[in-house]
Design a protein around this motif. Structure first.
Motif, PDB file in Angstrom:
ATOM      1  N   TRP A  72       0.815  -1.213   0.000  1.00  0.00           N
ATOM      2  CA  TRP A  72       0.000   0.000   0.000  1.00  0.00           C
ATOM      3  C   TRP A  72       0.848   1.262   0.000  1.00  0.00           C
ATOM      4  CZ3 TRP A  72      -4.600   0.501  -1.618  1.00  0.00           C
ATOM      5  CH2 TRP A  72      -5.528  -0.531  -1.490  1.00  0.00           C
ATOM      6  N   ALA A  73       2.039   1.208   0.571  1.00  0.00           N
ATOM      7  CA  ALA A  73       2.902   2.391   0.558  1.00  0.00           C
ATOM      8  C   ALA A  73       3.250   2.798  -0.866  1.00  0.00           C
ATOM      9  CB  ALA A  73       4.176   2.108   1.362  1.00  0.00           C
ATOM     10  N   SER A  74       3.522   1.817  -1.720  1.00  0.00           N
ATOM     11  CA  SER A  74       3.811   2.106  -3.122  1.00  0.00           C
ATOM     12  C   SER A  74       2.586   2.664  -3.834  1.00  0.00           C
ATOM     13  CB  SER A  74       4.308   0.830  -3.821  1.00  0.00           C
ATOM     14  OG  SER A  74       4.522   1.054  -5.196  1.00  0.00           O
ATOM     15  N   VAL A  75       1.405   2.122  -3.518  1.00  0.00           N
ATOM     16  CA  VAL A  75       0.174   2.616  -4.139  1.00  0.00           C
ATOM     17  C   VAL A  75      -0.089   4.074  -3.748  1.00  0.00           C
ATOM     18  CG1 VAL A  75      -2.326   2.311  -4.250  1.00  0.00           C
ATOM     19  CG2 VAL A  75      -0.833   0.316  -4.300  1.00  0.00           C
ATOM     20  N   MET A  76       0.140   4.411  -2.496  1.00  0.00           N
ATOM     21  CA  MET A  76      -0.068   5.789  -2.050  1.00  0.00           C
ATOM     22  C   MET A  76       0.917   6.739  -2.723  1.00  0.00           C
ATOM     23  SD  MET A  76      -2.678   5.446  -0.234  1.00  0.00           S
ATOM     24  CE  MET A  76      -2.799   7.144   0.312  1.00  0.00           C
ATOM     25  N   ARG A  77       2.152   6.298  -2.910  1.00  0.00           N
ATOM     26  CA  ARG A  77       3.125   7.141  -3.630  1.00  0.00           C
ATOM     27  C   ARG A  77       2.710   7.335  -5.077  1.00  0.00           C
ATOM     28  NH1 ARG A  77       6.906   4.201  -0.392  1.00  0.00           N
ATOM     29  NH2 ARG A  77       7.184   2.674  -2.069  1.00  0.00           N
ATOM     30  N   CYS A  78       2.144   6.288  -5.680  1.00  0.00           N
ATOM     31  CA  CYS A  78       1.663   6.397  -7.058  1.00  0.00           C
ATOM     32  C   CYS A  78       0.538   7.423  -7.152  1.00  0.00           C
ATOM     33  CB  CYS A  78       1.201   5.027  -7.545  1.00  0.00           C
ATOM     34  SG  CYS A  78       0.631   4.982  -9.259  1.00  0.00           S
ATOM     35  N   ILE A  79      -0.379   7.417  -6.180  1.00  0.00           N
ATOM     36  CA  ILE A  79      -1.461   8.406  -6.167  1.00  0.00           C
ATOM     37  C   ILE A  79      -0.897   9.813  -6.031  1.00  0.00           C
ATOM     38  CG2 ILE A  79      -3.492   9.190  -4.903  1.00  0.00           C
ATOM     39  CD1 ILE A  79      -4.031   6.297  -4.123  1.00  0.00           C
ATOM     40  N   ALA A  80       0.108   9.962  -5.169  1.00  0.00           N
ATOM     41  CA  ALA A  80       0.714  11.284  -4.971  1.00  0.00           C
ATOM     42  C   ALA A  80       1.375  11.788  -6.260  1.00  0.00           C
ATOM     43  CB  ALA A  80       1.736  11.215  -3.840  1.00  0.00           C
ATOM     44  N   VAL A  81       2.059  10.908  -6.972  1.00  0.00           N
ATOM     45  CA  VAL A  81       2.684  11.311  -8.239  1.00  0.00           C
ATOM     46  C   VAL A  81       1.628  11.673  -9.277  1.00  0.00           C
ATOM     47  CG1 VAL A  81       4.138  10.521 -10.154  1.00  0.00           C
ATOM     48  CG2 VAL A  81       4.764   9.968  -7.799  1.00  0.00           C
ATOM     49  N   PHE A  82       0.535  10.921  -9.325  1.00  0.00           N
ATOM     50  CA  PHE A  82      -0.553  11.224 -10.255  1.00  0.00           C
ATOM     51  C   PHE A  82      -1.153  12.593  -9.973  1.00  0.00           C
ATOM     52  CE2 PHE A  82      -5.245  10.796 -10.980  1.00  0.00           C
ATOM     53  CZ  PHE A  82      -5.194  11.018 -12.350  1.00  0.00           C
ATOM     54  N   VAL A  83      -1.387  12.896  -8.698  1.00  0.00           N
ATOM     55  CA  VAL A  83      -1.903  14.220  -8.342  1.00  0.00           C
ATOM     56  C   VAL A  83      -0.884  15.291  -8.715  1.00  0.00           C
ATOM     57  CG1 VAL A  83      -2.648  15.685  -6.423  1.00  0.00           C
ATOM     58  CG2 VAL A  83      -3.367  13.297  -6.519  1.00  0.00           C
ATOM     59  N   GLY A  84       0.394  15.004  -8.541  1.00  0.00           N
ATOM     60  CA  GLY A  84       1.425  15.951  -8.930  1.00  0.00           C
ATOM     61  C   GLY A  84       1.448  16.217 -10.425  1.00  0.00           C
ATOM     62  N   ILE A  85       1.224  15.191 -11.224  1.00  0.00           N
ATOM     63  CA  ILE A  85       1.175  15.377 -12.677  1.00  0.00           C
ATOM     64  C   ILE A  85      -0.003  16.272 -13.056  1.00  0.00           C
ATOM     65  CG2 ILE A  85       0.793  14.183 -14.879  1.00  0.00           C
ATOM     66  CD1 ILE A  85       2.371  11.835 -13.755  1.00  0.00           C
ATOM     67  N   ASN A  86      -1.143  16.039 -12.428  1.00  0.00           N
ATOM     68  CA  ASN A  86      -2.297  16.903 -12.684  1.00  0.00           C
ATOM     69  C   ASN A  86      -2.032  18.340 -12.225  1.00  0.00           C
ATOM     70  OD1 ASN A  86      -5.087  15.415 -13.528  1.00  0.00           O
ATOM     71  ND2 ASN A  86      -3.719  14.002 -12.475  1.00  0.00           N
ATOM     72  N   HIS A  87      -1.375  18.470 -11.093  1.00  0.00           N
ATOM     73  CA  HIS A  87      -1.038  19.802 -10.611  1.00  0.00           C
ATOM     74  C   HIS A  87      -0.101  20.508 -11.588  1.00  0.00           C
ATOM     75  CE1 HIS A  87      -0.574  22.920  -7.567  1.00  0.00           C
ATOM     76  NE2 HIS A  87       0.739  22.882  -7.783  1.00  0.00           N
ATOM     77  N   ALA A  88       0.844  19.750 -12.139  1.00  0.00           N
ATOM     78  CA  ALA A  88       1.776  20.338 -13.108  1.00  0.00           C
ATOM     79  C   ALA A  88       1.055  20.788 -14.371  1.00  0.00           C
ATOM     80  CB  ALA A  88       2.871  19.328 -13.450  1.00  0.00           C
ATOM     81  N   SER A  89       0.061  20.013 -14.805  1.00  0.00           N
ATOM     82  CA  SER A  89      -0.671  20.393 -16.021  1.00  0.00           C
ATOM     83  C   SER A  89      -1.443  21.686 -15.834  1.00  0.00           C
ATOM     84  CB  SER A  89      -1.641  19.274 -16.414  1.00  0.00           C
ATOM     85  OG  SER A  89      -2.685  19.145 -15.449  1.00  0.00           O
ATOM     86  N   ALA A  90      -1.821  22.000 -14.589  1.00  0.00           N
ATOM     87  CA  ALA A  90      -2.593  23.212 -14.338  1.00  0.00           C
ATOM     88  C   ALA A  90      -1.729  24.392 -13.924  1.00  0.00           C
ATOM     89  CB  ALA A  90      -3.638  22.946 -13.258  1.00  0.00           C
ATOM     90  N   LYS A  91      -0.572  24.127 -13.302  1.00  0.00           N
ATOM     91  CA  LYS A  91       0.220  25.205 -12.721  1.00  0.00           C
ATOM     92  C   LYS A  91       1.414  25.617 -13.577  1.00  0.00           C
ATOM     93  CE  LYS A  91      -2.085  25.611  -8.807  1.00  0.00           C
ATOM     94  NZ  LYS A  91      -2.756  26.864  -8.389  1.00  0.00           N
ATOM     95  N   LEU A  92       2.047  24.656 -14.252  1.00  0.00           N
ATOM     96  CA  LEU A  92       3.278  24.979 -14.974  1.00  0.00           C
ATOM     97  C   LEU A  92       2.971  25.769 -16.231  1.00  0.00           C
ATOM     98  CD1 LEU A  92       5.297  21.637 -14.662  1.00  0.00           C
ATOM     99  CD2 LEU A  92       5.488  23.705 -13.267  1.00  0.00           C
ATOM    100  N   ASP A  93       3.809  26.737 -16.490  1.00  0.00           N
ATOM    101  CA  ASP A  93       3.686  27.565 -17.700  1.00  0.00           C
ATOM    102  C   ASP A  93       4.869  27.287 -18.615  1.00  0.00           C
ATOM    103  OD1 ASP A  93       1.349  28.853 -16.826  1.00  0.00           O
ATOM    104  OD2 ASP A  93       2.515  30.274 -15.626  1.00  0.00           O
ATOM    105  N   PHE A  94       4.556  26.841 -19.823  1.00  0.00           N
ATOM    106  CA  PHE A  94       5.575  26.570 -20.830  1.00  0.00           C
ATOM    107  C   PHE A  94       5.385  27.532 -21.996  1.00  0.00           C
ATOM    108  CE2 PHE A  94       5.718  22.718 -18.398  1.00  0.00           C
ATOM    109  CZ  PHE A  94       7.021  22.262 -18.515  1.00  0.00           C
ATOM    110  N   ALA A  95       6.392  27.563 -22.845  1.00  0.00           N
ATOM    111  CA  ALA A  95       6.322  28.468 -24.005  1.00  0.00           C
ATOM    112  C   ALA A  95       5.188  28.073 -24.934  1.00  0.00           C
ATOM    113  CB  ALA A  95       7.657  28.472 -24.751  1.00  0.00           C
ATOM    114  N   ASN A  96       4.934  26.764 -25.039  1.00  0.00           N
ATOM    115  CA  ASN A  96       3.836  26.286 -25.885  1.00  0.00           C
ATOM    116  C   ASN A  96       3.323  24.975 -25.311  1.00  0.00           C
ATOM    117  OD1 ASN A  96       5.581  24.119 -27.038  1.00  0.00           O
ATOM    118  ND2 ASN A  96       6.614  25.867 -28.008  1.00  0.00           N
TER     119      ASN A  96
END
Length: 263
Positions: free
Chosen positions: A147-171
């Protein structure tokens, strides 16, 4: 002087008794051989009926337990999908990535009412499908099964979603490539199975088609679409989401299969 007949009877009587004992022993041995060679009698119908009834009761209990745990897994996966939908959709709306019509009744998370149930249902289907495919292929997934690995996977998934909304790229292309690398990294870190990769790609493809259809019909829309009606990084989110929910479903299935109910 003893008479001859007395001598005869005194000698013949023991011999006669010995002869009779020998005949009885022979008859007893023959009867034992006949009994030993005779076929065994079939079990009584009552005992056979009790055995069959016990087997049916055991099979019925096993089936009921399996259905009970299947419902439990479905409810847990549905709840996980609802929570993730509320949290992740909040990030998209706050950054004006996703826009809903003004007439849509918003919840406390500023999301349309139909989004959490749809995401919960999709999570239940995907979470049940992953262990089913593993069982069908005969390749049980055992990489980092805790379960520890599963929880880390959830945290990384939320981080990817956060990056898609917060990070600003040139394009959007740079953002899409970055999220694609992060999604593949999530699969490599927490999955590494061919079935997980194939199902993740299939889920991303089908979910992208459904999203295109919904946006095309005006259900909601994306700001600055660059991949037909949606953002080009959205398939990466679907892929990483499928891998994450699949890991949750695998862990639930493994824990239930190792419980005493299935021993």
């Amino acid at each position: 002087m003893p008479r001859l007949d007395d001598h005869f009877w005194s000698c013949s009587c023991p011999a006669s008794e010995r002869h009779k004992k020998h005949l009885r022993a022979g008859a007893g041995g023959l009867a034992a051989k006949v009994d030993h060679g005779a076929p065994h009698s079939s079990p009584s119908p009552r005992r056979h009926s009790a055995s069959v009834s016990g087997h049916h009761c055991s099979s019925s209990r096993h089936a009921n337990s399996w259905h009970h745990h299947l419902v439990q897994r479905s409810l847990v996966l549905f709840s996980v999908g609802v929570v993730l939908a509320l949290v992740l959709n909040l990030l998209q709306i706050q950054r004006n990535v996703t826009l809903f019509p003004d007439e849509v009744i918003a919840t406390i998370f500023s999301s349309a009412w139909w989004v959490p149930p749809c995401c919960g249902t999709a999570a239940a289907v995907v979470g049940l499908l992953y262990p089913c495919i593993d069982s069908h292929l005969g390749e049980p997934h055992k990489f980092k099964r805790e379960w520890a690995s599963v929880m880390r996977c959830i945290a990384v998934f939320v981080g990817i979603n956060h990056a898609s909304a917060k990070l600003d790229f040139a394009n959007n292309v740079q953002l899409s490539l970055t999220l694609a690398a992060l999604s593949l990294g999530l699969w490599w870190t927490f999955d590494r199975s061919r079935s997980g990769l194939g199902l993740g790609i299939t889920i991303a493809f089908l979910a992208t088609l459904i999203t295109q259809f919904l946006v095309y019909n005006g259900v909601y829309q994306y700001t600055s679409p660059d991949f037909l009606y949606i953002r080009s990084w959205l398939p990466c989110i679907f892929f990483s989401g499928g891998v994450t929910v699949g890991n949750i479903g695998r862990q639930l299935a493994m824990n239930l299969n190792s419980s005493p109910h299935f021993s």
